[in-house]
Design an enzyme around this catalytic site. Structure first.
Site, short mmCIF file in Angstrom:
data_model
loop_
_atom_site.label_atom_id
_atom_site.label_comp_id
_atom_site.label_asym_id
_atom_site.label_seq_id
_atom_site.Cartn_x
_atom_site.Cartn_y
_atom_site.Cartn_z
N GLY A 10 45.03 29.62 34.87
CA GLY A 10 46.27 29.83 34.16
C GLY A 10 46.67 31.30 34.15
N ARG A 12 46.94 34.89 32.89
CA ARG A 12 46.00 35.71 32.11
C ARG A 12 44.67 35.03 31.86
NH1 ARG A 12 47.56 40.99 32.08
NH2 ARG A 12 49.83 40.94 32.28
N GLY A 14 42.14 35.66 33.84
CA GLY A 14 41.12 36.52 34.43
C GLY A 14 40.84 36.20 35.89
N LYS A 15 41.72 35.38 36.50
CA LYS A 15 41.48 34.96 37.88
C LYS A 15 41.56 36.12 38.88
CE LYS A 15 46.22 33.23 38.14
NZ LYS A 15 46.65 34.12 37.02
N HIS A 50 48.01 46.55 38.00
CA HIS A 50 46.87 46.03 38.73
C HIS A 50 46.31 47.11 39.66
CE1 HIS A 50 46.56 41.90 37.58
NE2 HIS A 50 47.81 41.63 37.87
#
Lengths: 173, 173, 173
Positions: A10, A12, A14-15, A50
């Site tokens: 999903g 956020r 942490g993927k 990022h």
């Protein structure tokens, strides 16, 4: 012959972080592909954020649509490639091809056929979109279907697949 | 005494395909129950599309509401039964019974009490609806709650339960 | 030194029930922390309903915002503590601090630093919000991001973590 690792979760979840950690285990140059649209301020902020959290080993490629062409030009030859995320790329193709599923899937396939020929492993970050209430909006439903179909295709082809929940990975394959 | 296998997942997660593959391992007639409303064109298209991708062994039963009654009439006696999907059926009952949880759950229980008496295993495909943002609409929240309650009930009663993500099954039970 | 157990899942996934069962394995007083706003009728109904389904061993603490302060006053000294749910608490802080992530995360950290010093294990129930379609509303997107970041933080710090789907737990950690 490359290796493909599919990572979904999903928003956020942490993927991306999990995918980066896996990619960083490889020696050599690391290529981060962001299918960002420069016009989208919120997205651009995220990409830049990022980038700050990634280290110096990472090289950034920003291309909203033609990942296959850019991949051939930019593949580092050594190291690893991270595409973050598939769903944003699909979303760009969805608008470019005016929601037509055929040319979108053809472009996705073209990218992955090239990716298989590379020496570097390819880490694919994707999004889970289909576990909320059915959207009222037919366009959103259509996009949700497409994103799910692409996820199934990629996960089927991948060597490994993971679902990330609250930063923690569950092995799917 | 039948067997019940519960399969859940998001939209376009590959849950139907996974369930079909499991059901097709059984010899004999295969009954596919689609709780479709003929008025809903998008849904009907999907059911027909699903039908084309299923083989000749499959028989289709379309019934929006009274699955229990139709199940007794249509149970093949041998093979397997697939209900795809529980959430659509619940949605039909939700409108029919004007959102009243009591009669909906009573009808669900009636169906499963009959199903236990059959010889054929029953494969149940359901949907994850509760992992998105809380819907603004109270009706959508109410339906989401109901669908979650039904899923818990079915998974608790099932012999096996699976979560399908990107076409790949995670064993829940 | 306490123990922290993180339990997440979608709406009506059975996560609260699973967390309660784990907490009830501990002898002694059980403290249930509900970050409820008394003004919210639907929520209050849910809290009261939850209370009826819990047994006499449970004590209820209702506090929308300042869980850290109330935790110190109310910690039972023995037994277990259940916070249900983190996402509602974060939502209250989100509005109180006018969506500013810094003070929200600071308050979350303050709570967990206190919790580590308690003797009782702390069970945290949280929500998956990020697996639906991207919300149109920027505020909803912002909250979804925050809730995901908090979930990652808590799951990383937890001794055990679980994802509950259809009432069935998947071990994350």
């Amino acid at each position: 012959m490359g290796q493909m690792i599919f990572i979904t979760g999903g928003a956020r979840s942490g993927k991306s972080n999990f995918a980066q950690q896996l990619a960083e285990k490889h020696k050599g140059k690391l290529l981060y592909i962001a299918p960002a649209e420069a016009e989208d301020d919120e997205m651009l902020r995220r990409v830049r954020l990022h980038q700050e959290t990634r280290g110096e080993r990472w090289h950034l490629l920003e291309e909203p649509l033609w990942l296959a062409d850019k991949l051939l030009e930019s593949a580092p030859g050594k190291g690893a490639i991270l595409l973050d995320c598939v769903t944003l790329w699909i979303s760009n193709l969805f608008f470019h091809f005016e929601e037509k599923q055929g040319p979108i899937l053809a472009e996705v396939d073209r990218f992955f056929e090239l990716a298989w020929q590379l020496d570097e492993p390819l880490y694919l970050v994707s999004n889970e979109l289909g576990s909320g209430i059915v959207p009222d909006n037919p366009l959103a439903r259509h996009f949700r279907d497409l994103a799910g179909i692409v996820n199934q295709r990629l996960a089927a082809a991948a060597d490994d697949a993971w679902l990330v929940v609250a930063g923690l990975p569950l092995k799917l394959k």
